[in-house]
Design a protein around this motif. Structure first.
Motif, mmCIF file in Angstrom:
data_model
loop_
_atom_site.group_PDB
_atom_site.id
_atom_site.type_symbol
_atom_site.label_atom_id
_atom_site.label_comp_id
_atom_site.label_asym_id
_atom_site.label_seq_id
_atom_site.Cartn_x
_atom_site.Cartn_y
_atom_site.Cartn_z
ATOM 1 N N GLY A 226 0.780 -1.229 0.000
ATOM 2 C CA GLY A 226 0.000 0.000 0.000
ATOM 3 C C GLY A 226 0.814 1.283 0.000
ATOM 4 O O GLY A 226 0.244 2.368 -0.050
ATOM 5 N N PHE A 227 2.169 1.166 0.034
ATOM 6 C CA PHE A 227 2.987 2.384 0.087
ATOM 7 C C PHE A 227 4.101 2.360 -0.957
ATOM 8 O O PHE A 227 4.649 1.303 -1.272
ATOM 9 C CB PHE A 227 3.583 2.558 1.495
ATOM 10 N N CYS A 228 4.422 3.554 -1.470
ATOM 11 C CA CYS A 228 5.434 3.679 -2.523
ATOM 12 C C CYS A 228 6.838 3.371 -1.999
ATOM 13 O O CYS A 228 7.244 3.912 -0.975
ATOM 14 C CB CYS A 228 5.380 5.096 -3.089
ATOM 15 N N ASP A 229 7.567 2.515 -2.729
ATOM 16 C CA ASP A 229 8.961 2.208 -2.369
ATOM 17 C C ASP A 229 9.815 3.473 -2.390
ATOM 18 O O ASP A 229 10.692 3.657 -1.551
ATOM 19 C CB ASP A 229 9.590 1.236 -3.382
ATOM 20 N N GLY A 230 9.575 4.321 -3.380
ATOM 21 C CA GLY A 230 10.442 5.474 -3.587
ATOM 22 C C GLY A 230 10.230 6.574 -2.566
ATOM 23 O O GLY A 230 11.186 7.119 -2.028
#
Ligand code: ADP
Ligand code: ZN
Length: 214
Positions: free
Chosen positions: A150-154
């Motif tokens: 649910g969360f962006c790696d970057g």
């Protein structure tokens, strides 16, 4: 300036592949018609306000709107760079408009890469898609999962589902692709620039095949 056209059905992976290519090669610039339009909608520009309804329904926005945006990008990039055009042209009429812009800028269309993906897997690819609203990175719940669900790696921002990635709109987008974009295959084939790339299998392999084709 060289121009590479990247086309294929919705869910064929154009944006994902283009993102990978530009990350590895600083001479490439990625211009996504869908991203330009979504930015315009977000900023409530006149073009964005007009485009919004078409996008929600999975229809193409009028040529003049998108062609103007692409023209601005071509002007901005200029020089010796290679522009990777993702999502434009999408109709034979748009391909004609692009040819005019190319002639005006003394640019050259070196290849039109078709990402080929069987219909059966497109719907799953699109409905499982998640995007980062902050940095634009794309994910898929099972094929390209982020490290933390649910969360962006970057950038760590919470991922969202694009408004037009619901089943009803997806079906319409696929129909629009068949009717309006598939004719581009003959258009570019006749001009000797069509490159067909298998768009299934591991992402690294797809990226490598597109790199060879451009
Ligand atoms: P996808 O390829 O998965 O459909 P895009 O982000 O390329 O996603 O496009 C999203 C929407 O933006 C399209 O359904 C359409 O409404 C609009 N759009 C994008 N590119 C064009 C274009 N070249 N001409 C007209 N409309 C476009
Ligand atoms: Zn992000």
């Amino acid at each position: 300036m060289k121009i590479v056209v990247l086309f294929g059905a919705p869910g064929s992976g154009k944006g994902t592949v283009a993102g990978r290519l530009v990350a590895e090669d600083s001479t490439l610039r990625h211009v996504s018609s869908g991203d330009l339009l979504r930015d315009a909608v977000k900023c409530r520009t006149a073009a964005g306000v007009e485009a919004e309804g078409y996008m929600k329904r999975g229809e193409l926005v009028p040529d003049v709107i998108i062609a103007r945006m692409i023209g601005e990008q071509i002007e901005k990039v200029g020089g010796t760079r290679t522009l990777l055009l993702d999502g434009f042209p999408r109709t034979v009429a748009q391909a004609g408009l692009l040819n005019e812009m190319i002639a005006q800028h003394g640019a050259e269309l070196t290849s039109a890469v078709l990402l080929e993906v069987p219909d059966g897997i497109l719907v799953d690819r699109i409905t499982g898609r998640r995007v980062c609203p902050a940095c634009g990175a794309g994910y898929h719940v099972t094929n390209i999962p982020p490290r933390k669900e649910g969360f962006c790696d970057g950038c760590g921002t919470g991922l969202i589902v694009r408004k037009d990635d619901n089943l009803a709109t997806v079906k319409n987008r696929l129909a629009v692709y068949q009717a309006q974009t598939v004719p581009l295959i003959d258009f570019y084939s006749a001009r000797g620039v069509l490159r067909r790339v298998v768009g299934t299998g591991p992402l690294d392999g797809i990226v490598e095949r597109v790199r060879q084709a451009i």
